[in-house]
Design an enzyme around this catalytic site. Structure first.
Site, PDB file in Angstrom:
ATOM      1  N   HIS A 161       0.864  -1.179   0.000  1.00  0.00           N
ATOM      2  CA  HIS A 161       0.000   0.000   0.000  1.00  0.00           C
ATOM      3  C   HIS A 161       0.903   1.232   0.000  1.00  0.00           C
ATOM      4  O   HIS A 161       1.673   1.440   0.931  1.00  0.00           O
ATOM      5  CB  HIS A 161      -0.891  -0.002   1.250  1.00  0.00           C
ATOM      6  CG  HIS A 161      -1.960   1.049   1.245  1.00  0.00           C
ATOM      7  ND1 HIS A 161      -1.700   2.404   1.152  1.00  0.00           N
ATOM      8  CD2 HIS A 161      -3.305   0.947   1.319  1.00  0.00           C
ATOM      9  CE1 HIS A 161      -2.829   3.078   1.177  1.00  0.00           C
ATOM     10  NE2 HIS A 161      -3.825   2.217   1.274  1.00  0.00           N
TER      11      HIS A 161
ATOM     12  N   HIS B 201      -1.875   4.150  15.474  1.00  0.00           N
ATOM     13  CA  HIS B 201      -3.193   3.981  14.864  1.00  0.00           C
ATOM     14  C   HIS B 201      -3.084   3.017  13.692  1.00  0.00           C
ATOM     15  O   HIS B 201      -1.990   2.624  13.291  1.00  0.00           O
ATOM     16  CB  HIS B 201      -3.787   5.319  14.429  1.00  0.00           C
ATOM     17  CG  HIS B 201      -2.963   6.063  13.417  1.00  0.00           C
ATOM     18  ND1 HIS B 201      -1.847   6.794  13.756  1.00  0.00           N
ATOM     19  CD2 HIS B 201      -3.086   6.188  12.067  1.00  0.00           C
ATOM     20  CE1 HIS B 201      -1.320   7.343  12.671  1.00  0.00           C
ATOM     21  NE2 HIS B 201      -2.048   6.981  11.623  1.00  0.00           N
TER      22      HIS B 201
END
Length: 427
Positions: A285, A364
């Site tokens: 990604h 996160h």
């Protein structure tokens, strides 16, 4: 009204609502056509480099200098940098959507600040606001001397009646109002959305580097209004944001009386569906910087005062790859919102109209359900559809306001979405 627009980003436009209203060959003739008044609106210093210099010449019915003094105006939920009222927290924060009140509320009175950084006095930093409104601004206009406004509608359409023309916008589009431009917001029903107030250098298109000469947000898809004016001689309230405070004054006419203008400083809108999304066609990604629509730079090259980034519909085709955004700790701080649909790294809890804040070096990434689904998914080509998430990303810590930390919409259990991950099994 069937609105017309001019195409291009930061072009030098020329437009007149009345034929012959624009002077020919000069900016400030001794006697402008029809007795109009010439006024320059400067968005940069006179001596800014030419490729960054932004200004427009306006030709109006009355000089805008013809008004009385301003007095303070109270709007308790709108805040500005420096954000020192609340202690900054490293905790991950997420908010449910704020409900639109039933009591009459227009765009200015419906602004609510969730977080921000920097200082309006130094022209650095940004603020993340929400807007909640259910009525049009009536005989009042707004201007912001503290920064430009990037407005992201989430619910309901808006009409921006500005000094330089009229813009219609709906969810899926964004509008940018330059610093100092006066405008009124008209509604047909309840609206909700987000605002990035950029205290720093103006938004511009990001450099494309090896991508080449095309891609991401293309210049031709940005739309600037044509000249439009109103000749209204009745008391009009002008609200100005200046050094963090609001000020109000009453003019004896509408200041939206620009008959013609030319220049490269003007409001504009952009349809996010036109974004030419880039992504991998092999594996992994890529960094989310490939989703940058607009950037406002800081003094450090490649490090933004604030970026506007979107996560639009797109094909996911990476082989042997965990396809959602990965776990991350970032030197930049990230404020996220959701216009429609769902975000691919969060299976639940992040609703359209809601927001989240992951500050500098806060851990996160995908929640448990999203991670499990992506780790076990069939990796055939898959299209993420009917979604539009976005991010305001800044080099400075984004400090939540006291209101944001105390509102009932703050999710007390946000951290729970990262509990329950099984420990890795070593051989």
């Amino acid at each position: 009204m069937d609105l017309q627009y001019q195409s291009g980003f930061a072009n030098h436009f020329s437009t007149e609502a009345v034929p012959g209203a624009l002077p020919v060959g000069q900016n400030s003739p001794q006697a402008p056509p029809y007795g109009l008044y010439a006024e320059q609106l400067s968005g940069t210093a006179f001596t800014a480099p030419r490729h960054e210099n932004r200004r427009s010449w306006l030709y109006r019915l009355r000089p805008s200098a013809g008004h009385g003094p301003y007095a303070p105006y109270v709007q308790e939920r709108l805040k500005s940098g420096p954000f020192g009222a609340a202690v900054p927290t490293p905790n991950r924060l997420r908010w449910d959507p704020l409900e639109i009140p039933e009591a009459p509320l227009d765009f200015v009175d419906g602004l609510v600040t969730l977080a921000g950084n920097g200082d309006v006095a130094t022209q650095a930093g940004m603020a993340a606001h929400l807007y909640l409104a259910n009525r049009s601004m009536i005989d009042r206009v707004f201007q912001n001397a503290d920064g430009e406004l990037l407005i992201v509608p989430q619910l309901g359409a808006l009409r921006f009646v500005t000094e330089l023309g009229v813009i219609d916008a709906a969810p899926g589009e964004v509008v940018v109002i330059p610093r100092g431009v006066r405008f009124r917001v008209e509604l047909e029903g309840p609206v909700r959305g987000y605002v990035c107030e950029n205290y720093g250098p103006m938004f511009r298109l990001p450099e494309l580097g090896p991508i080449g000469s095309n891609g991401l947000a293309n210049s031709r898809d940005f739309l600037t209004p044509v000249a439009a004016f109103e000749d209204v001689e009745r008391p009009t309230e002008v609200i100005q944001k200046f050094q963090g405070g609001l000020w109000t004054g009453t003019w004896d006419h509408s200041p939206l009386d620009v008959v013609a203008w030319h220049g490269n400083l003007a409001p504009y809108k952009y349809d996010l569906a036109r974004f030419n999304t880039m992504g991998t066609v092999s594996f992994d990604h890529p960094d989310p910087s490939i989703f940058t629509v607009l950037t406002a730079p800081s003094e450090i090259p490649g490090t933004a005062n604030v970026d506007f980034v979107i996560f639009p519909p797109r094909w996911m085709v990476a082989e042997h790859t965990f396809r959602p955004p990965w776990f991350h700790r970032n030197v930049m701080s990230e404020f996220m919102g959701l216009v429609t649909g769902a975000y691919d790294a969060k299976a639940g809890g992040f609703s359209p109209g809601g927001a989240s804040l992951h500050n500098m070096m806060s851990d996160h990434g995908p929640d448990v359900a999203s991670h499990k689904a992506a780790s076990e998914a069939d990796l055939s080509p898959h299209k993420i559809e009917a979604t539009m998430a976005f991010m305001f990303e800044s080099r400075w810590v984004i400090r939540p306001t006291k209101y944001a930390l105390e509102t009932s919409e703050l999710q007390a259990d946000y951290d729970a979405c990262w509990t329950g991950f099984p420990k890795a099994k070593l051989p």
